[in-house]
Design a protein around this motif. Sequence first.
Motif, PDB file in Angstrom:
ATOM      1  N   THR A   1       0.838  -1.210   0.000  1.00  0.00           N
ATOM      2  CA  THR A   1       0.000   0.000   0.000  1.00  0.00           C
ATOM      3  C   THR A   1       0.866   1.250   0.000  1.00  0.00           C
ATOM      4  O   THR A   1       0.650   2.177  -0.790  1.00  0.00           O
ATOM      5  CB  THR A   1      -0.933   0.006   1.226  1.00  0.00           C
ATOM      6  OG1 THR A   1      -1.747  -1.177   1.215  1.00  0.00           O
ATOM      7  CG2 THR A   1      -1.834   1.228   1.218  1.00  0.00           C
TER       8      THR A   1
ATOM      9  N   GLU B   1      -4.351  -0.418  -3.106  1.00  0.00           N
ATOM     10  CA  GLU B   1      -5.059   0.533  -2.257  1.00  0.00           C
ATOM     11  C   GLU B   1      -6.286  -0.149  -1.681  1.00  0.00           C
ATOM     12  O   GLU B   1      -6.790  -1.130  -2.248  1.00  0.00           O
ATOM     13  CB  GLU B   1      -5.464   1.772  -3.055  1.00  0.00           C
ATOM     14  CG  GLU B   1      -6.410   1.497  -4.210  1.00  0.00           C
ATOM     15  CD  GLU B   1      -6.728   2.746  -5.008  1.00  0.00           C
ATOM     16  OE1 GLU B   1      -6.425   3.855  -4.531  1.00  0.00           O
ATOM     17  OE2 GLU B   1      -7.289   2.621  -6.116  1.00  0.00           O
ATOM     18  N   LYS B   2      -6.753   0.369  -0.557  1.00  0.00           N
ATOM     19  CA  LYS B   2      -7.924  -0.198   0.096  1.00  0.00           C
ATOM     20  C   LYS B   2      -9.145   0.630  -0.264  1.00  0.00           C
ATOM     21  O   LYS B   2      -9.137   1.859  -0.160  1.00  0.00           O
ATOM     22  CB  LYS B   2      -7.741  -0.237   1.613  1.00  0.00           C
ATOM     23  CG  LYS B   2      -8.783  -1.076   2.340  1.00  0.00           C
ATOM     24  CD  LYS B   2      -8.437  -1.221   3.813  1.00  0.00           C
ATOM     25  CE  LYS B   2      -9.412  -2.148   4.520  1.00  0.00           C
ATOM     26  NZ  LYS B   2      -9.100  -2.287   5.965  1.00  0.00           N
TER      27      LYS B   2
ATOM     28  N   TYR C   1      -9.094  -4.763  -1.092  1.00  0.00           N
ATOM     29  CA  TYR C   1      -7.864  -4.249  -1.696  1.00  0.00           C
ATOM     30  C   TYR C   1      -7.913  -4.455  -3.207  1.00  0.00           C
ATOM     31  O   TYR C   1      -8.438  -5.458  -3.691  1.00  0.00           O
ATOM     32  CB  TYR C   1      -6.640  -4.956  -1.117  1.00  0.00           C
ATOM     33  CG  TYR C   1      -6.437  -4.681   0.350  1.00  0.00           C
ATOM     34  CD1 TYR C   1      -5.722  -3.570   0.779  1.00  0.00           C
ATOM     35  CD2 TYR C   1      -6.981  -5.532   1.310  1.00  0.00           C
ATOM     36  CE1 TYR C   1      -5.554  -3.305   2.136  1.00  0.00           C
ATOM     37  CE2 TYR C   1      -6.817  -5.281   2.667  1.00  0.00           C
ATOM     38  CZ  TYR C   1      -6.099  -4.164   3.071  1.00  0.00           C
ATOM     39  OH  TYR C   1      -5.936  -3.903   4.416  1.00  0.00           O
TER      40      TYR C   1
END
Length: 348
Positions: free
Chosen positions: A321, A327-328, A333
Amino acid sequence: MGYFNPEPKKKREDLFDMEDELLALNNGLRRGKLVIVSGLRRYGKTSLILTYLNESRLDYIYLDCRLLPSGVISLNSFLTLLEEELSKLGWVKKALSSVEEVSVGSLGVRFRVRSERSLLSVLSALEGKVLVLDEAQELRRSGYRFDSLIAYAYDHLNLKIVLSGSMVGLLYRFLRVDDPEAPLYGRAFTEVRLRKLSEKESREFLIRGFEQEGIRVSDEVIEEAIKRFDGVIGWLTYFGFAVTTSKENINTIHEKASKLALSELEHALRIYGVGQKRYKEVLKIIATLGKARWSEIKRGVEARLGKIPNNTLATIIKNLTDSGFIEKEGGEYKITDPVLSQGIRKFY
């Protein structure tokens, strides 16, 4: 030069829709001493910085920290990079004429004594100049405290500093600007954060770019490019350049781009040594599913590689990340770059 030239831009007319970012960079350097330019890979950070500095007619030293050796970075290797860049600049001879620690001659700039003191003497002589450290998060790989050096320059030297980084989390992990124990804590800075283009902006960029090249491309191909390259201006530039120069179809261009993105990923993962296998497996699971929850990632890794402790998986996900590879979004994710995601699905 045009929008589709793959080299970093240096003129405003070649830079697409970055007026707000140019203004923010100008304000940051006029009013302060430290500017951080952040954004994922191929968002146009280098082009923004070089365009502003060249249009402003400011003397600057540009150091691309990706050119530093892999592994642990020494002060000596940093001095070598600085020598190479200073030697390219015509104004340097006068600026460094009184600095005893360096020689300026037919071989360019050379440090007589390779030490921190010599480095500080050179930086002191660069009064009124701008020091650019591109991909500055690479400096975290050093035993030398470059964050302390930046803090010293901020406090004691009349030197403007621009730091850029595509691995935004790693950049801020290196700078530790929110850590009361860190050298840069409490120093004011301006952040200029770059973003993806919207669909409308991507369409305008491609249409205007092809107009510059005198080429007609069908609406269907442009729409497909917008879909595949997802507003990443670097990939849209890559696509436009390839169409203009080689007349390749979009499938071929997309595959070549994904191989390039995968090569860059491989280079970045080398730092994890034998742990690379787990990093690659996490990325493969996320890319294959499109979006993946923690439990799905853990289950997938353990099915292929055996049991993995929660704290180890947490470290892997945090590093990926912070490096800008994932990215969340909500509780899931995803791979940030659709071109990289394609490469992982197809070639991992």
